[in-house]
Scaffold this motif. Structure first.
Motif, PDB file in Angstrom:
ATOM      1  N   ALA B 104       0.849  -1.182   0.000  1.00 47.23           N
ATOM      2  CA  ALA B 104       0.000   0.000   0.000  1.00 47.23           C
ATOM      3  C   ALA B 104       0.882   1.228   0.000  1.00 47.23           C
ATOM      4  CB  ALA B 104      -0.904   0.002   1.232  1.00 47.23           C
ATOM      5  N   PHE B 105       0.292   2.344  -0.349  1.00 44.25           N
ATOM      6  CA  PHE B 105       0.980   3.620  -0.208  1.00 44.25           C
ATOM      7  C   PHE B 105       0.583   4.233   1.119  1.00 44.25           C
ATOM      8  CE2 PHE B 105       1.068   2.855  -4.700  1.00 44.25           C
ATOM      9  CZ  PHE B 105       2.367   3.234  -5.032  1.00 44.25           C
ATOM     10  N   ALA B 106       1.514   4.949   1.709  1.00 50.32           N
ATOM     11  CA  ALA B 106       1.235   5.567   3.002  1.00 50.32           C
ATOM     12  C   ALA B 106      -0.032   6.403   2.901  1.00 50.32           C
ATOM     13  CB  ALA B 106       2.411   6.415   3.434  1.00 50.32           C
ATOM     14  N   GLY B 107      -0.847   6.344   3.946  1.00 49.74           N
ATOM     15  CA  GLY B 107      -2.105   7.062   3.931  1.00 49.74           C
ATOM     16  C   GLY B 107      -3.255   6.191   3.465  1.00 49.74           C
ATOM     17  N   GLY B 108      -2.938   5.037   2.902  1.00 46.44           N
ATOM     18  CA  GLY B 108      -3.994   4.126   2.467  1.00 46.44           C
ATOM     19  C   GLY B 108      -4.176   3.018   3.478  1.00 46.44           C
ATOM     20  N   THR B 109      -4.724   1.884   3.049  1.00 48.40           N
ATOM     21  CA  THR B 109      -4.856   0.743   3.946  1.00 48.40           C
ATOM     22  C   THR B 109      -4.096  -0.434   3.372  1.00 48.40           C
ATOM     23  OG1 THR B 109      -6.880   0.013   2.884  1.00 48.40           O
ATOM     24  CG2 THR B 109      -7.124   1.421   4.827  1.00 48.40           C
ATOM     25  N   LEU B 110      -3.482  -1.176   4.285  1.00 47.71           N
ATOM     26  CA  LEU B 110      -2.693  -2.332   3.916  1.00 47.71           C
ATOM     27  C   LEU B 110      -3.528  -3.565   4.222  1.00 47.71           C
ATOM     28  CD1 LEU B 110       0.041  -3.433   3.058  1.00 47.71           C
ATOM     29  CD2 LEU B 110       0.843  -3.159   5.392  1.00 47.71           C
ATOM     30  N   ALA B 111      -3.682  -4.446   3.237  1.00 42.87           N
ATOM     31  CA  ALA B 111      -4.551  -5.609   3.431  1.00 42.87           C
ATOM     32  C   ALA B 111      -3.736  -6.805   3.887  1.00 42.87           C
ATOM     33  CB  ALA B 111      -5.270  -5.922   2.127  1.00 42.87           C
ATOM     34  N   PHE B 112      -4.155  -7.394   5.030  1.00 48.94           N
ATOM     35  CA  PHE B 112      -3.578  -8.651   5.481  1.00 48.94           C
ATOM     36  C   PHE B 112      -4.672  -9.695   5.376  1.00 48.94           C
ATOM     37  CE2 PHE B 112      -1.012  -5.526   7.691  1.00 48.94           C
ATOM     38  CZ  PHE B 112       0.268  -6.014   7.506  1.00 48.94           C
ATOM     39  N   THR B 113      -4.356 -10.831   4.806  1.00 50.49           N
ATOM     40  CA  THR B 113      -5.378 -11.851   4.606  1.00 50.49           C
ATOM     41  C   THR B 113      -5.092 -13.059   5.473  1.00 50.49           C
ATOM     42  OG1 THR B 113      -5.440 -11.069   2.349  1.00 50.49           O
ATOM     43  CG2 THR B 113      -6.688 -13.045   2.849  1.00 50.49           C
ATOM     44  N   LEU B 114      -6.109 -13.483   6.200  1.00 52.10           N
ATOM     45  CA  LEU B 114      -6.009 -14.675   7.039  1.00 52.10           C
ATOM     46  C   LEU B 114      -7.102 -15.642   6.627  1.00 52.10           C
ATOM     47  CD1 LEU B 114      -5.630 -13.051  10.578  1.00 52.10           C
ATOM     48  CD2 LEU B 114      -3.808 -13.940   9.139  1.00 52.10           C
ATOM     49  N   ALA B 115      -6.843 -16.921   6.797  1.00 56.06           N
ATOM     50  CA  ALA B 115      -7.863 -17.923   6.497  1.00 56.06           C
ATOM     51  C   ALA B 115      -8.287 -18.583   7.791  1.00 56.06           C
ATOM     52  CB  ALA B 115      -7.310 -18.969   5.539  1.00 56.06           C
ATOM     53  N   LEU B 116      -9.601 -18.701   8.006  1.00 53.82           N
ATOM     54  CA  LEU B 116     -10.141 -19.394   9.182  1.00 53.82           C
ATOM     55  C   LEU B 116     -10.776 -20.696   8.715  1.00 53.82           C
ATOM     56  CD1 LEU B 116     -11.960 -16.430  10.950  1.00 53.82           C
ATOM     57  CD2 LEU B 116      -9.598 -17.159  11.195  1.00 53.82           C
ATOM     58  N   HIS B 117     -10.195 -21.811   9.160  1.00 58.36           N
ATOM     59  CA  HIS B 117     -10.756 -23.123   8.823  1.00 58.36           C
ATOM     60  C   HIS B 117     -11.664 -23.558   9.956  1.00 58.36           C
ATOM     61  CE1 HIS B 117      -7.813 -23.962   5.541  1.00 58.36           C
ATOM     62  NE2 HIS B 117      -7.153 -23.043   6.214  1.00 58.36           N
ATOM     63  N   ALA B 118     -12.941 -23.793   9.653  1.00 58.53           N
ATOM     64  CA  ALA B 118     -13.890 -24.107  10.725  1.00 58.53           C
ATOM     65  C   ALA B 118     -13.647 -25.488  11.306  1.00 58.53           C
ATOM     66  CB  ALA B 118     -15.322 -24.020  10.209  1.00 58.53           C
ATOM     67  N   GLY B 119     -13.151 -26.413  10.497  1.00 57.99           N
ATOM     68  CA  GLY B 119     -13.074 -27.790  10.975  1.00 57.99           C
ATOM     69  C   GLY B 119     -14.459 -28.400  10.969  1.00 57.99           C
ATOM     70  N   THR B 120     -14.726 -29.292  11.926  1.00 55.50           N
ATOM     71  CA  THR B 120     -15.983 -30.047  11.867  1.00 55.50           C
ATOM     72  C   THR B 120     -17.170 -29.297  12.458  1.00 55.50           C
ATOM     73  OG1 THR B 120     -15.299 -31.104  13.888  1.00 55.50           O
ATOM     74  CG2 THR B 120     -14.915 -32.304  11.846  1.00 55.50           C
ATOM     75  N   ALA B 121     -16.933 -28.159  13.095  1.00 58.53           N
ATOM     76  CA  ALA B 121     -18.045 -27.456  13.743  1.00 58.53           C
ATOM     77  C   ALA B 121     -18.208 -26.082  13.110  1.00 58.53           C
ATOM     78  CB  ALA B 121     -17.782 -27.306  15.233  1.00 58.53           C
ATOM     79  N   ALA B 122     -19.465 -25.613  13.098  1.00 60.19           N
ATOM     80  CA  ALA B 122     -19.706 -24.257  12.623  1.00 60.19           C
ATOM     81  C   ALA B 122     -19.215 -23.269  13.672  1.00 60.19           C
ATOM     82  CB  ALA B 122     -21.199 -24.060  12.375  1.00 60.19           C
ATOM     83  N   ARG B 123     -18.648 -22.182  13.219  1.00 62.39           N
ATOM     84  CA  ARG B 123     -18.153 -21.141  14.134  1.00 62.39           C
ATOM     85  C   ARG B 123     -18.995 -19.896  13.921  1.00 62.39           C
ATOM     86  NH1 ARG B 123     -14.510 -24.321  16.929  1.00 62.39           N
ATOM     87  NH2 ARG B 123     -13.803 -25.867  15.441  1.00 62.39           N
ATOM     88  N   HIS B 124     -19.413 -19.306  15.032  1.00 63.90           N
ATOM     89  CA  HIS B 124     -20.316 -18.164  14.924  1.00 63.90           C
ATOM     90  C   HIS B 124     -19.622 -16.886  15.367  1.00 63.90           C
ATOM     91  CE1 HIS B 124     -23.818 -20.831  14.401  1.00 63.90           C
ATOM     92  NE2 HIS B 124     -23.155 -21.633  15.225  1.00 63.90           N
ATOM     93  N   ASP B 125     -19.901 -15.828  14.619  1.00 67.33           N
ATOM     94  CA  ASP B 125     -19.516 -14.470  15.043  1.00 67.33           C
ATOM     95  C   ASP B 125     -18.053 -14.368  15.435  1.00 67.33           C
ATOM     96  OD1 ASP B 125     -22.053 -13.718  14.687  1.00 67.33           O
ATOM     97  OD2 ASP B 125     -22.614 -13.734  16.800  1.00 67.33           O
ATOM     98  N   ILE B 126     -17.179 -14.906  14.606  1.00 68.23           N
ATOM     99  CA  ILE B 126     -15.761 -14.808  14.929  1.00 68.23           C
ATOM    100  C   ILE B 126     -15.286 -13.430  14.496  1.00 68.23           C
ATOM    101  CG2 ILE B 126     -13.493 -15.801  14.580  1.00 68.23           C
ATOM    102  CD1 ILE B 126     -15.326 -17.766  15.841  1.00 68.23           C
ATOM    103  N   SER B 127     -14.743 -12.685  15.438  1.00 69.39           N
ATOM    104  CA  SER B 127     -14.193 -11.379  15.121  1.00 69.39           C
ATOM    105  C   SER B 127     -12.680 -11.498  15.069  1.00 69.39           C
ATOM    106  CB  SER B 127     -14.625 -10.370  16.177  1.00 69.39           C
ATOM    107  OG  SER B 127     -13.662  -9.370  16.304  1.00 69.39           O
ATOM    108  N   VAL B 128     -12.097 -10.991  13.988  1.00 69.72           N
ATOM    109  CA  VAL B 128     -10.645 -11.009  13.832  1.00 69.72           C
ATOM    110  C   VAL B 128     -10.196  -9.560  13.903  1.00 69.72           C
ATOM    111  CG1 VAL B 128      -8.754 -11.699  12.340  1.00 69.72           C
ATOM    112  CG2 VAL B 128     -10.876 -13.001  12.327  1.00 69.72           C
TER     113      VAL B 128
END
Lengths: 688, 345
Positions: B104-128
């Motif tokens: 990104a250029f300074a003054g903008g936003t830098l994107a970081f990407t993460l992957a959340l693998h739920a596994g065998t259960a549903a996950r609700h309202d996960i805030s990152v």
């Protein structure tokens, strides 16, 4: 700095967030559910006003179609104070006082509704949910029946739903709110919490004595009172309420011997009989008559009198203390009353031994001298007794003459006697001749006193109905009889029996004329309705004994039964913690197990991935099942068929069209068998 | 001496404990599965309010010997406790993997990407959430949710994602379960380009579109929409006269234009460091847009002349990482943090 900001970022929306219409509506539903069980115990205007205020807010919540974005309608905050003060004044006017249990409950009830009118932010919502929790508790001040317990349950579930709605509004995920899902989730959470609730209920230590005083207006319940005037007991006799229940250790005494002795009245003012201001303890034990032993479960009646068959042999053994819990003691007074040192404010169990005797020696020969007062008025009765006494000088013959007067003349035993205004005994004996037990006992005792025979009135209960393995004594069994001091012995005389012998033999239902109003359960016909009523009572008795009456002493008894008494408190705490831990493990494990069952294919696949990773072939995060299976097949060509089957069946199960159940089972079986073909990771690592 | 050593040992023990508890260094490598040792649970504010209410109800019921009062209190307590278990279960077993850090250029936003693998259960309202950005959502069972944290970056340099907090108040908002993960994920923030920079310096050899004038028809490649600041001699007046709108003529500079040298030392001496970097950034972008070869010379760094995407990125990276001045603390802090993390044994 960084940490603090990150915590801020993780927080859900601030507490000043404005609530939406849906949240407010569900809060309204919760409040109504929490108010309803309390409403019957309140003055009518409080009950109606509280509910109406909540419903008014729910009604005006409808979104304005012209301004859909406008905040939900509410009253301005400053009016809260105005409403609250007005409600406080009105409550004060209704009850006549403010500091006490009943006005406080009424005020809380209406305050919650007023607060709801003004509610705007998430913080207000939290406060409302907390107040609703309190409201759930207050009905139990008035009734702890099973119905009261069940009435609280919907509101418990709705507390969960209201919290869910509030949490949903703050959630980062966008999902639509489904009331059905929320209701089910809340009910499931409650059910999962029940084992822990049970554990706490059994093991949580109860207080030995209250931390602060009980409210002074603790409700006065029906029952025999501290005095007896005409009409009092007949009114009581219309009540089906249970006075106490009895379990006999041995054979049940016959009905004519079941005189449950209660308050004894020695003073008479011409109209009302009353007791001595204090009971003098007496340790002498009359030792004649058959001994019976039994356990009484007394309903709370706010009085100090306990009831025992005539004559109590020794002070009772208290099994569970009264609500106030201080060192409670029971004594037997000189006039053979069983008195508790504090009023009975919760169900009380005590074991009592009695001699079945109709007479007993007086404590002192001079005792009778004080018991000759005639009070004011009733000149005709007194004159009549004195005239009769001159004719019949023998005490026994004199008493027989009076009893035969009651029996032979046209006296009527009735639950609805006329109201006797002045000189009540005269009016009863010489004019109306219609009366209930208290009229007969009162007239009889007065005549004896006029003749110089010391006499007093005993109130209590007579009879009782057997239900399964115990006996119910109801308020309708309330009775009054007389004791006279003859030859140094107090002897029981029941003048009512002279008029209506069946009252004593088979109860009230047999003694009254047809057409008399009679408490439903006192009637003798054994209809199925009566049987249902009795089964219900049996259940209530168990409820009373094991739930409501589960206090400090019963808790101790239970621990003894479970052989927990040799353990120190900290060991018991450890045990409870262990049980709670087991519960938590079961709940969490149950959640996992349920999900695993739903996702069997995924579980098998995950297991295979772990095994292959240990064998040196981890799956790349981007790799699909078929690609990974190809790679594995290339690495271990001897298992190529198994890997291909695994990859294809898993891909079909996971990403294919939704298969029919049978097809699905077949695919799962293929997947499972193919995975079982593979050797353990160690062997696989070595193989090539 | 032993005392000193034990103090040191205790300090290191404390440091290790602190690191385990708070994950302040970027030591998490690869996908992290959230297990009980990483998951924290505390009541939310609303949870505290309910617990306090239940405590008051408990005392009241005990005092008045209200068996059913105790009963309803304990049933509610059981519900609250079950909620806690569900909150734990909602995070337990969730897998977090770092995917990418953007530019990104300074003054903008830098994107970081993460992957959340739920596994065998549903996950609700996960805030990152990182220090300054927040994302998240539901993750259905067996699926992966790719979340992007748009971190605002006011200054140039290498910016680490820092510690990420995964949290959820599911199901009833009474308990907040959270976990820290700290990946060594860092993105580059280029200096913000100067607004309205002076034109590119003259090329060496060949010609320059500006200096040659607009009459050279041979190099004209086409028209583009007029932008404010385009010199008047480039405006396609004929088109304007036709009423077709405002266009500027574009010239193919490659053929004739020579290599541009963007040199730090040739900038006006009065220009402060960040302003120089901003101008060089703007020129880099202009050279790239004009498809011209350029070389970049900074104190201590020198890029040979080249052209194309790689050259642009190399130049921007050199500009981003130019030794920072004391007035740019976050960038420096972040870069030092990263290096410390890497050097840790």
């Amino acid at each position: 700095m960084l940490a603090r900001r990150s915590r801020w970022a993780g927080r859900t929306a601030p507490s000043t967030r404005t609530l939406g219409t849906r949240e407010l509506r569900w809060l309204g539903v919760l409040l109504v559910a929490a108010q309803l069980p309390q409403a019957p115990h309140l003055p009518i205007w409080v009950a109606v006003a509280g509910l109406a205020l909540v419903l008014v807010r729910v009604a005006i919540l409808r979104t304005d179609p012209w301004r859909p974005q406008a905040p939900p309608a509410r009253i301005p905050s400053w009016t809260l104070a105005v409403f609250a003060i007005a409600a406080a004044i009105a409550v004060r006017q209704t009850f006549g006082y403010f500091v006490g249990r009943d006005p406080s409950v009424a005020f809380l009830y209406i305050l919650v509704a007023i607060k709801y009118l003004e509610t705007r932010t998430a913080r207000d919502a939290t406060l409302l949910v907390c107040l609703a929790c309190f409201l759930l508790m207050t009905p139990f001040f008035y009734s702890q029946s099973l119905v009261a317990a069940l009435a609280a349950l919907p509101a418990v579930v709705l507390i969960g739903v209201a919290l869910d709605v509030l949490a949903h509004a703050q959630s980062i995920a966008t999902r639509t709110f489904q009331p059905g899902v929320a209701l089910r989730r809340s009910a499931v959470l409650m059910l999962q919490g029940l084992p822990l609730a049970f554990l706490l209920f059994v093991f949580f230590p109860r207080l030995a004595q209250p931390l602060w005083g009980l409210p002074t207006d603790w409700i006065a319940r029906s029952g025999l009172s501290d005095s007896m005037s005409p009409g009092q007991i007949s009114e009581l006799s219309l009540s089906d309420e249970v006075a106490f229940r009895v379990e006999f250790d041995g054979a049940v005494p016959s009905a004519r011997d079941r005189y449950w002795r209660g308050p004894v009245f020695a003073r008479f003012d011409g109209r009302t009989w009353s007791g001595m201001p204090f009971g003098v303890p007496d340790r002498s034990t009359p030792s004649d008559g058959a001994i019976v032993s039994y356990t009484v479960t007394l309903e709370p009646n706010e009085r100090r009198s306990l009831f025992a068959l005539e004559l109590p042999a020794a002070p009772p053994v208290l099994q569970s203390g009264s609500a106030s819990g201080r060192d409670v003691k029971a004594i037997i007074t000189r006039d053979r009353q069983v008195l508790l040192s504090t009023p009975v404010t919760q169900a009380l169990r005590y074991t009592q031994r009695s001699h079945l005797a109709a007479s007993y020696p007086a404590a002192s020969p001079n005792e009778g001298r004080l018991l000759l007062g005639l009070g004011e008025g009733n000149p005709r009765t007194i004159a009549f007794a004195r005239a009769l006494r001159r004719e019949v000088p023998d005490d026994h013959a004199f008493i027989a003459a009076i009893l035969s007067k009651f029996r032979d003349e046209n006296f009527v035993y009735t639950l609805t006697p006329p109201f006797y205004d002045r000189d009540p005994v005269d009016l009863f004996v010489f004019e109306e001749r219609r009366g209930f037990c208290e009229h007969y006992a009162s007239a009889f005792a007065l005549m004896l006193r006029a003749a110089g025979i010391p006499a007093r009135v005993v109130t209590g209960y007579q009879g009782g109905a057997t239900n399964r393995d115990y006996m119910i004594v109801r308020q309708s069994d309330a009775h009054a009889w007389t004791e006279a001091l003859l030859d140094g012995r107090w002897t029981r005389f029941d003048p009512t029996a002279a008029v209506a012998p069946s009252r004593v033999e088979i109860g009230l239902g047999g003694a009254l004329r047809a057409g008399e109003p009679l408490p439903f359960l006192a009637r003798l016909d054994g209809t199925w309705l009566t049987r249902v009523q009795l089964a219900w009572d049996a259940f209530n008795y168990d409820w009373r004994r094991n739930v409501i009456g589960f206090n400090r002493e019963r808790q101790r008894t239970l621990w003894n039964d479970w052989k927990l008494d040799p353990y120190a408190p900290w060991q018991i705490v450890l045990l409870v913690a262990g049980l709670a831990g087991t519960w938590a493990a079961l709940v969490v494990g149950g959640l996992m197990w349920k999900r695993r069952k739903q996702e069997r294919a995924l579980v098998l696949w995950d297991g295979l991935n772990r095994r292959l990773a240990r064998a040196g072939l981890p799956r790349h995060p981007y790799e699909g099942p078929i690609a990974f299976a190809h790679r594995a097949a290339a690495r271990w060509p001897q298992f190529a068929i198994a890997f291909t089957a695994i990859g294809e069946s898993f891909a079909a199960l996971r990403y294919g069209d939704v298969p029919a159940p049978r097809e699905r089972e077949a695919l799962l079986a293929t997947l499972k068998r193919a995975i079982e073909v593979l050797p353990p990771p160690g062997t696989l690592r070595g193989a090539s | 001496m032993p005392a000193a050593r034990s103090t040191a040992a205790r300090a290191s023990w404390f440091a290790r404990w602190r690191e385990r508890a708070l994950r302040e260094a970027p030591n998490d490598v690869g996908p992290i599965v959230l297990r009980h040792s990483r998951i924290y649970l505390l009541p939310t504010r609303r949870g505290w309010a309910i617990i306090g209410t239940l405590a008051m109800m408990l005392v009241g019921s005990l005092n008045y010997s209200l068996a059913l009062g105790l009963g309803v209190t304990f049933v509610l307590a059981g519900l609250v406790a079950a909620t806690q278990l569900h909150a734990f279960r909602n995070l337990a077993g969730l897998t977090v993997a770092p995917l990418a850090a953007g530019e990104a250029f300074a003054g903008g936003t830098l994107a970081f990407t993460l992957a959340l693998h739920a596994g065998t259960a549903a996950r609700h309202d996960i805030s990152v959430a990182s220090a300054t950005a927040r994302a998240g959502g539901n993750v259905e069972a067996g699926t992966v949710l790719t979340t992007t944290l748009e971190v605002p970056v006011p200054r140039r340099g290498r910016v680490a994602l820092g510690r990420v907090t995964l949290s959820s108040a599911f199901p009833l908002g009474l308990w907040r379960a959270w976990s820290y993960v700290h990946f060594p994920l860092a993105g580059l923030v280029f200096p913000a380009a100067e607004m309205n920079p002076p034109p590119l310096p003259a090329g060496e050899g060949g010609h320059d579109g500006l200096t040659r004038g607009a009459s050279d028809e041979t190099d004209l490649v086409g028209l583009r929409t007029f932008q404010r600041g385009d010199p008047p001699q480039r405006v396609a007046w004929k088109a304007v006269a036709r009423g077709a709108g405002w266009f500027s003529k574009e010239f193919d500079a490659t053929g004739g234009g020579g290599t541009v040298t963007l040199a730090w030392e040739r900038l006006p001496a009065a220009l402060p460091v960040e302003a120089r970097l901003a101008r060089l950034t703007a020129w880099t972008l202009a050279a790239e847009r004009a498809a011209r070869r350029f070389a970049l010379r900074l104190p201590g760094t020198s890029l040979p002349a080249a052209q194309g995407r790689e050259q642009r990125i190399a130049a921007l990276t050199a500009l981003a990482l130019y030794p920072a001045q004391p007035d740019a603390p976050p960038a420096r802090k972040a870069s030092r943090r990263v290096s410390r993390g890497r050097n840790a044994p």
